[in-house]
Design a protein around this motif. Structure first.
Motif, mmCIF file in Angstrom:
data_model
loop_
_atom_site.group_PDB
_atom_site.id
_atom_site.type_symbol
_atom_site.label_atom_id
_atom_site.label_comp_id
_atom_site.label_asym_id
_atom_site.label_seq_id
_atom_site.Cartn_x
_atom_site.Cartn_y
_atom_site.Cartn_z
ATOM 1 N N ALA A 1 -2.252 -15.714 16.571
ATOM 2 C CA ALA A 1 -2.622 -14.449 15.900
ATOM 3 C C ALA A 1 -1.409 -13.864 15.173
ATOM 4 N N GLN A 2 -0.246 -13.950 15.813
ATOM 5 C CA GLN A 2 0.969 -13.427 15.165
ATOM 6 C C GLN A 2 1.306 -14.252 13.925
ATOM 7 N N ARG A 3 1.136 -15.580 14.045
ATOM 8 C CA ARG A 3 1.451 -16.430 12.892
ATOM 9 C C ARG A 3 0.519 -16.111 11.722
ATOM 10 N N LEU A 4 -0.741 -15.867 12.054
ATOM 11 C CA LEU A 4 -1.714 -15.518 11.018
ATOM 12 C C LEU A 4 -1.324 -14.191 10.354
ATOM 13 N N ALA A 5 -0.881 -13.234 11.200
ATOM 14 C CA ALA A 5 -0.472 -11.928 10.655
ATOM 15 C C ALA A 5 0.734 -12.082 9.741
ATOM 16 N N VAL A 6 1.661 -12.965 10.106
ATOM 17 C CA VAL A 6 2.846 -13.197 9.264
ATOM 18 C C VAL A 6 2.429 -13.740 7.902
ATOM 19 N N GLU A 7 1.446 -14.640 7.932
ATOM 20 C CA GLU A 7 1.063 -15.282 6.673
ATOM 21 C C GLU A 7 0.127 -14.428 5.824
ATOM 22 N N SER A 8 -0.779 -13.687 6.481
ATOM 23 C CA SER A 8 -1.807 -13.034 5.664
ATOM 24 C C SER A 8 -1.708 -11.506 5.591
ATOM 25 N N VAL A 9 -1.039 -10.868 6.551
ATOM 26 C CA VAL A 9 -0.999 -9.394 6.536
ATOM 27 C C VAL A 9 0.382 -8.875 6.125
ATOM 28 N N LEU A 10 1.423 -9.443 6.728
ATOM 29 C CA LEU A 10 2.782 -8.962 6.448
ATOM 30 C C LEU A 10 3.125 -8.935 4.949
ATOM 31 N N PRO A 11 2.749 -9.965 4.168
ATOM 32 C CA PRO A 11 3.142 -9.949 2.748
ATOM 33 C C PRO A 11 2.672 -8.712 1.979
ATOM 34 N N GLN A 12 1.591 -8.082 2.435
ATOM 35 C CA GLN A 12 1.082 -6.893 1.731
ATOM 36 C C GLN A 12 2.006 -5.694 1.856
ATOM 37 N N TYR A 13 2.903 -5.740 2.873
ATOM 38 C CA TYR A 13 3.738 -4.570 3.158
ATOM 39 C C TYR A 13 5.224 -4.802 2.885
ATOM 40 N N VAL A 14 5.547 -5.994 2.376
ATOM 41 C CA VAL A 14 6.971 -6.339 2.253
ATOM 42 C C VAL A 14 7.660 -5.511 1.173
ATOM 43 N N TRP A 15 8.817 -5.004 1.533
ATOM 44 C CA TRP A 15 9.634 -4.203 0.611
ATOM 45 C C TRP A 15 10.376 -5.102 -0.363
ATOM 46 N N SER A 16 10.482 -4.682 -1.628
ATOM 47 C CA SER A 16 11.376 -5.392 -2.551
ATOM 48 C C SER A 16 12.160 -4.340 -3.329
ATOM 49 N N LYS A 17 13.206 -4.797 -3.977
ATOM 50 C CA LYS A 17 14.074 -3.896 -4.738
ATOM 51 C C LYS A 17 13.276 -3.081 -5.762
ATOM 52 N N ASP A 18 12.181 -3.664 -6.232
ATOM 53 C CA ASP A 18 11.392 -3.016 -7.284
ATOM 54 C C ASP A 18 10.263 -2.145 -6.747
ATOM 55 N N THR A 19 10.127 -2.048 -5.445
ATOM 56 C CA THR A 19 9.051 -1.224 -4.885
ATOM 57 C C THR A 19 9.260 0.238 -5.303
ATOM 58 N N VAL A 20 8.181 0.837 -5.816
ATOM 59 C CA VAL A 20 8.275 2.233 -6.260
ATOM 60 C C VAL A 20 7.539 3.110 -5.253
ATOM 61 N N VAL A 21 8.206 4.165 -4.789
ATOM 62 C CA VAL A 21 7.517 5.122 -3.920
ATOM 63 C C VAL A 21 7.773 6.522 -4.465
ATOM 64 N N ASP A 22 6.753 7.391 -4.335
ATOM 65 C CA ASP A 22 6.884 8.713 -4.945
ATOM 66 C C ASP A 22 7.008 9.823 -3.899
ATOM 67 N N LYS A 23 7.383 9.441 -2.674
ATOM 68 C CA LYS A 23 7.564 10.436 -1.604
ATOM 69 C C LYS A 23 8.952 10.246 -1.023
ATOM 70 N N PRO A 24 9.463 11.270 -0.316
ATOM 71 C CA PRO A 24 10.770 11.079 0.331
ATOM 72 C C PRO A 24 10.735 9.843 1.233
ATOM 73 N N LEU A 25 11.794 9.028 1.126
ATOM 74 C CA LEU A 25 11.813 7.736 1.818
ATOM 75 C C LEU A 25 12.644 7.828 3.103
ATOM 76 N N ILE A 26 12.029 7.427 4.212
ATOM 77 C CA ILE A 26 12.694 7.469 5.529
ATOM 78 C C ILE A 26 12.888 6.032 6.021
ATOM 79 N N LEU A 27 14.123 5.664 6.292
ATOM 80 C CA LEU A 27 14.412 4.316 6.802
ATOM 81 C C LEU A 27 14.401 4.329 8.330
ATOM 82 N N ASP A 28 13.603 3.455 8.936
ATOM 83 C CA ASP A 28 13.591 3.318 10.393
ATOM 84 C C ASP A 28 14.178 1.944 10.729
#
Ligand code: SAM
Length: 219
Positions: free
Chosen positions: A24-51
């Motif tokens: 299940a974790q491997r499936l999540a890595v392949e199919s769910v995680l990519p939707q949330y991955v940060w890149s240098k070009d990611t644009v966000v319009d709210k204050p950004l909090i790093l955890d």
């Protein structure tokens, strides 16, 4: 003797990255995680909090749900944890979180613009309790200097730990930094409330005292 062409090997603040994963974790890595991955070009319009070092992601998902006015960037080297957070975000339909899977030092050096962060959270970082391992603790002078280049005026830094000597060294480090204040500047944002985290819970069971330390950059 000729000098090495390689940069000095950096001391790592973590011991494990992958570990064995369930199907299940491997499936999540392949199919769910990519939707949330940060890149240098990611644009966000709210204050950004790093955890930093969100573990399995429960406290970060909790915060993201309660604070839709912020965007969260979670950094974690433990792949099953990154996959777990991605699954939680999908289940809760949260769109105000991105995940940076990997060493937060590399994220800061290579994938994040300067002065981008409105807040930084470091909850229960690996304590490296043996004295000879203290050099592996994440929050030290060099890492603090790197964080400061990414914090906006008025940004907060929130550290929490159940290891008294780590808290003491962090308090000394932050006190010695003239750029930081233990008083919230007027109109700066408050540090964000957090739930009890998994590692905090372990500390409480062992009878450790919990300390939260918050500092701000002036505006
Ligand atoms: C003790 S756990 C705490 C997890 C969570 N914050 C909590 O309170 O339950 C520390 C986490 O930090 C992560 N970590 C350590 N060094 C890191 C680094 N350089 N970059 C990203 N994550 C890191 C570890 O993989 C681990 O999951």
């Amino acid at each position: 003797m000729s000098k090495s062409i390689y940069p000095p090997r950096r001391i790592k603040s973590f011991a494990r990255c992958a570990g064995r994963m369930t199907p299940a974790q491997r499936l999540a890595v392949e199919s769910v995680l990519p939707q949330y991955v940060w890149s240098k070009d990611t644009v966000v319009d709210k204050p950004l909090i790093l955890d930093i070092g969100f573990g399995m992601g429960h406290s970060l998902a909790w915060q993201a749900e309660r604070y839709p006015q912020f965007h969260f960037l979670g950094a974690e080297v433990f792949l099953p944890g990154a996959a777990r957070l991605a699954t939680l975000l999908q289940e809760k339909q949260l769109s105000n979180v991105h995940i940076a899977y990997g060493d937060v030092v590399l994220l800061l050096q290579e994938q994040l613009a300067l002065h981008r962060l409105a807040g930084v959270q470091l909850f229960f970082p690996d304590p490296w309790p043996k004295k000879r391992h203290h050099k592996r603790r994440l929050l030290q002078r060099e890492f603090l200097d790197l964080l400061l280049t990414h914090m906006q005026p008025g940004a907060f830094l929130h550290f929490a730990s159940d290891w008294a000597d780590y808290c003491l060294s962090v308090r000394e480090l932050l006190t010695s930094c003239p750029k930081l204040s233990f008083e919230k500047p007027l109109s700066a944002i408050e540090a964000i409330a957090r739930p009890q985290t998994r590692y905090e819970n372990r500390g409480v069971v062992q009878g450790h005292e919990i300390e939260d330390i918050v500092v701000w950059l002036p505006q």
